[in-house]
Write a protein that holds these residues in place. Structure first.
Motif, PDB file in Angstrom:
ATOM      1  N   UNK A  69       0.827  -1.202   0.000  1.00 37.00           N
ATOM      2  CA  UNK A  69       0.000   0.000   0.000  1.00 37.00           C
ATOM      3  C   UNK A  69       0.867   1.259   0.000  1.00 37.00           C
ATOM      4  N   UNK A  70       1.947   1.229   0.765  1.00 35.13           N
ATOM      5  CA  UNK A  70       2.840   2.385   0.821  1.00 35.13           C
ATOM      6  C   UNK A  70       3.549   2.619  -0.503  1.00 35.13           C
ATOM      7  N   UNK A  71       4.070   1.526  -1.082  1.00 37.34           N
ATOM      8  CA  UNK A  71       4.748   1.668  -2.373  1.00 37.34           C
ATOM      9  C   UNK A  71       3.780   2.159  -3.441  1.00 37.34           C
ATOM     10  N   UNK A  72       2.569   1.679  -3.405  1.00 34.04           N
ATOM     11  CA  UNK A  72       1.558   2.103  -4.377  1.00 34.04           C
ATOM     12  C   UNK A  72       1.204   3.578  -4.203  1.00 34.04           C
ATOM     13  N   UNK A  73       1.425   4.079  -2.987  1.00 37.06           N
ATOM     14  CA  UNK A  73       1.135   5.489  -2.698  1.00 37.06           C
ATOM     15  C   UNK A  73       2.360   6.378  -2.887  1.00 37.06           C
ATOM     16  N   UNK A 117       9.266   5.343  -1.740  1.00 40.38           N
ATOM     17  CA  UNK A 117      10.467   4.792  -2.382  1.00 40.38           C
ATOM     18  C   UNK A 117      11.119   3.715  -1.513  1.00 40.38           C
ATOM     19  N   UNK A 118      11.065   3.946  -0.201  1.00 36.44           N
ATOM     20  CA  UNK A 118      11.791   3.108   0.760  1.00 36.44           C
ATOM     21  C   UNK A 118      10.892   2.883   1.974  1.00 36.44           C
ATOM     22  N   UNK A 119      10.843   1.652   2.457  1.00 37.43           N
ATOM     23  CA  UNK A 119      10.076   1.349   3.667  1.00 37.43           C
ATOM     24  C   UNK A 119      11.000   0.690   4.687  1.00 37.43           C
ATOM     25  N   UNK A 120      10.972   1.213   5.897  1.00 38.37           N
ATOM     26  CA  UNK A 120      11.740   0.695   7.042  1.00 38.37           C
ATOM     27  C   UNK A 120      10.776  -0.050   7.951  1.00 38.37           C
ATOM     28  N   UNK A 121      11.171  -1.209   8.425  1.00 37.29           N
ATOM     29  CA  UNK A 121      10.282  -1.947   9.317  1.00 37.29           C
ATOM     30  C   UNK A 121      10.920  -2.200  10.671  1.00 37.29           C
ATOM     31  N   UNK A 122      10.085  -2.259  11.697  1.00 36.74           N
ATOM     32  CA  UNK A 122      10.466  -2.725  13.026  1.00 36.74           C
ATOM     33  C   UNK A 122       9.348  -3.660  13.441  1.00 36.74           C
ATOM     34  N   UNK A 123       9.317  -4.820  12.798  1.00 36.39           N
ATOM     35  CA  UNK A 123       8.150  -5.700  12.916  1.00 36.39           C
ATOM     36  C   UNK A 123       8.506  -7.176  13.005  1.00 36.39           C
ATOM     37  N   UNK A 124       9.748  -7.508  13.355  1.00 36.97           N
ATOM     38  CA  UNK A 124      10.098  -8.914  13.480  1.00 36.97           C
ATOM     39  C   UNK A 124       9.880  -9.679  12.187  1.00 36.97           C
ATOM     40  N   UNK A 125       9.303 -10.862  12.308  1.00 39.84           N
ATOM     41  CA  UNK A 125       9.086 -11.710  11.145  1.00 39.84           C
ATOM     42  C   UNK A 125       8.061 -11.109  10.185  1.00 39.84           C
TER      43      UNK A 125
END
Length: 384
Positions: free
Chosen positions: A256-260, A263-271
């Motif tokens: 959803x973010x890329x579609x919006x 360019x870059x997504x950072x995660x802090x979400x484990x698996x």
């Protein structure tokens, strides 16, 4: 091998935490590669004594071996991130000291108390230390620790105020600031590496968190502050999936973010973050990993620009070393940031060399500024 004891451990896994009586479960140990195959207690590598002697030393009440119980965070081993980083720490300790360890992988928060108590109650072996990995264990440990005043515990990512608990926390916001600045700088220019590229017509990045909490909001706050330090007009999309163990949810959020325009997504979400990498590859964009160098620990090096490494392994190792040396200090708390090398920005193995030098220089300047106290990083997104 004590066959009866090993069979009981297999039974533990089958019935789940609710059915445990007097024994901590052993699943996903180092010998199994985190795939859930039951293993007997791990012993230091390089020990050339015969197996009968090892079993006697491990199991016997007269053993001088230090025994440690590991209770991992939900999401389990094999996440290429938080839990695996913790396992790296205890494996290193086992290689260097006379340590044996067992591991447990709770399926839910409700199982933390059970596993903590089982290790504390067990007498064959007697566990010298119980390591509780993850902030979600804090509530359970706050109740467990006072009930077992002679048992030493350590916890990662939260502070539990008890005389027999040593707490380790990290300045996640500091490391996240650096990867946020990296994301902001690259989103502000046309950048291509591998099969991915920035959109070119937008300045937009994203953050995907697991369970929303004060801890994970520190990642978000640092990341957002780093992005905004480059250009206050860069949009930062944020989504919390509510889970650390659902890659499909991470994939949906990131897509959803890329579609919006991100360019870059950072995660802090484990698996859950594995889904972020999947989406980055599918959309031809970039991602930033967390806790370990995820360009090494996952199969997505082709989209991972960098990772915000958190040295959970250092905390686990240090607690184990202190236990071996009879120097464990309960009732204390240690916080590790950039200055203490507890967090760091590590560039990806495939894409890191393609990041422009001027971008890396700015990120390094920011790192030094934080260490020197010239740059203050907020810990709450509302303060960005």
């Amino acid at each position: 091998m004590d066959t009866d004891r090993f069979d009981r451990r297999k039974f533990v896994k089958g019935v789940g935490a609710a059915g445990l009586v007097g024994l901590a479960g052993c699943t996903g140990g180092p010998e199994s590669g985190g795939d859930g195959e039951e293993t007997e207690m791990s012993t230091p590598s390089g020990d050339d004594s015969d197996s009968d002697t090892e079993d006697t030393e491990t199991e016997g009440s007269m053993s001088s071996t230090t025994n440690i119980g590991m209770v991992y965070a939900t999401g389990g081993l094999g996440d290429g991130s938080f839990n695996d980083q913790a396992q790296t720490g205890i494996q290193r300790a086992a290689e260097e000291f006379d340590i044996a360890f067992d591991e447990s992988e709770p399926d839910s928060v409700s199982q933390f108390s059970t596993y903590q108590q089982q290790y504390a109650q067990e007498t064959d072996p007697n566990y010298d230390l119980v390591s509780c990995i993850g902030f979600l264990q804090a509530d359970s440990l706050s109740q467990t620790a006072p009930d077992y005043p002679d048992q030493d515990f350590m916890i990662v990512d939260s502070v539990v105020d008890a005389d027999n608990v040593r707490s380790y926390t990290f300045k996640e916001h500091e490391g996240s600031y650096l990867v946020g600045q990296l994301a902001g700088l690259l989103s502000s220019q046309s950048f291509s590496a591998g099969e991915s590229s920035t959109a070119g017509d937008s300045t937009n990045v994203g953050f995907v968190g697991g369970v929303e909490s004060g801890l994970i909001r520190k990642f978000e706050a640092g990341f957002t502050a780093g992005v905004k330090s480059v250009n206050s007009n860069i949009d930062v999309q944020t989504t919390y999936t509510g889970s650390f163990s659902e890659p499909s949810a991470g994939r949906e959020a990131a897509t959803s973010m890329y579609s919006s325009g991100a360019d870059i997504v950072y995660h802090a979400a484990g698996n859950t973050g594995i889904g972020v990498f999947q989406a980055a590859r599918e959309e031809g964009r970039f991602a930033i990993g967390v806790d370990r160098d995820q360009s090494v620990t996952t199969d997505y090096a082709d989209v991972i620009l960098a990772s915000m490494v958190k040295r959970v392994d250092t905390a686990v190792y240090n607690a184990a070393e202190a236990t071996v040396n009879d120097e464990f200090e309960g009732g204390t708390a240690t916080s590790l940031g950039l200055a203490e090398e507890g967090v760091a920005n590590v560039y990806g193995t495939e894409l890191g060399d393609q990041i422009p030098d001027d971008v890396k220089s700015e990120v390094e300047s920011a790192r030094q500024g934080i260490v020197d106290g010239d740059v203050s990083v907020p810990q709450d997104p509302s303060n960005v």
